[in-house]
Design a protein around this motif. Sequence first.
Motif, PDB file in Angstrom:
ATOM      1  N   PRO A  52     -30.429  52.713 -22.207  1.00  0.00           N
ATOM      2  CA  PRO A  52     -30.687  52.884 -23.599  1.00  0.00           C
ATOM      3  C   PRO A  52     -30.235  54.104 -24.253  1.00  0.00           C
ATOM      4  O   PRO A  52     -29.986  55.345 -23.619  1.00  0.00           O
ATOM      5  CB  PRO A  52     -32.078  52.901 -23.557  1.00  0.00           C
ATOM      6  CG  PRO A  52     -32.532  53.485 -22.259  1.00  0.00           C
ATOM      7  CD  PRO A  52     -31.525  52.929 -21.271  1.00  0.00           C
ATOM      8  N   GLN A 152     -30.149  50.282 -31.086  1.00  0.00           N
ATOM      9  CA  GLN A 152     -30.040  50.327 -29.679  1.00  0.00           C
ATOM     10  C   GLN A 152     -28.809  49.357 -29.350  1.00  0.00           C
ATOM     11  O   GLN A 152     -28.244  48.451 -29.980  1.00  0.00           O
ATOM     12  CB  GLN A 152     -31.139  49.839 -29.293  1.00  0.00           C
ATOM     13  CG  GLN A 152     -31.453  49.788 -27.570  1.00  0.00           C
ATOM     14  CD  GLN A 152     -31.385  51.317 -27.120  1.00  0.00           C
ATOM     15  OE1 GLN A 152     -30.341  51.529 -26.710  1.00  0.00           O
ATOM     16  NE2 GLN A 152     -32.452  52.034 -27.179  1.00  0.00           N
ATOM     17  N   TYR A 156     -28.750  45.983 -23.885  1.00  0.00           N
ATOM     18  CA  TYR A 156     -30.103  46.683 -23.531  1.00  0.00           C
ATOM     19  C   TYR A 156     -31.484  45.771 -24.261  1.00  0.00           C
ATOM     20  O   TYR A 156     -32.446  45.693 -23.485  1.00  0.00           O
ATOM     21  CB  TYR A 156     -30.048  48.194 -23.818  1.00  0.00           C
ATOM     22  CG  TYR A 156     -31.395  48.794 -23.352  1.00  0.00           C
ATOM     23  CD1 TYR A 156     -31.701  49.073 -21.937  1.00  0.00           C
ATOM     24  CD2 TYR A 156     -32.330  49.091 -24.152  1.00  0.00           C
ATOM     25  CE1 TYR A 156     -32.624  49.584 -21.592  1.00  0.00           C
ATOM     26  CE2 TYR A 156     -33.572  49.768 -23.609  1.00  0.00           C
ATOM     27  CZ  TYR A 156     -33.705  49.926 -22.469  1.00  0.00           C
ATOM     28  OH  TYR A 156     -35.165  50.292 -21.733  1.00  0.00           O
TER      29      TYR A 156
END
Length: 198
Positions: A52, A152, A156
Amino acid sequence: MIRQLMIAASLLATLFATTAQASEHAQARSIVENRCQVCHGIQGESSNAVYPRLAGQSAKYIAKQLADFQAGRRTGTMNEMVTGLTEEDMIALGRYFSDMPAATHNISDPDLAAVGSYIYHQGNRWSGVASCASCHGADGAGTDTLPRIAGQHMRYLVFQLQDFNTRERNNDNAVMHSIASKLTQLEIEAVARYMSGK
């Protein structure tokens, strides 16, 4: 005279606070260089979608996740990486990464991202999925207890939603399992793609 003493005391307090912040930042930077940078980068901008992005994430959220990894409430590669970290280290790392500027991705499929935008902001009343914005905020910035998901990595986010669905993500799972279990794979991909570009 009293006024001058008060000004001097205020200046000293500011100096001590600034020195403490610089010391904490240096402490965190050292940990990042020795433990975190290979996966998350020096500034929390992981270049691999498996890991992340931490830049711009809530300091308290990061510290909590580190504590959860250390206590075994969350499992994965990070369990080994947090060995020996103190509570102060975790707080310092949280503040370090939260101070970094967050970036976004270019959206490669605007049509799919539009579906994701609808689900993120409106949910899906036909399947009972609540809007993501109701918890993570309209801009996806999160809170002290809920993660920033704006910007993000798309992959992920997909992996996390899938892990919440199967309960492989074993911390903070109660609410997210009830949501992820109702999302189709297309909806998961759409929301992840939309949020990666926020």
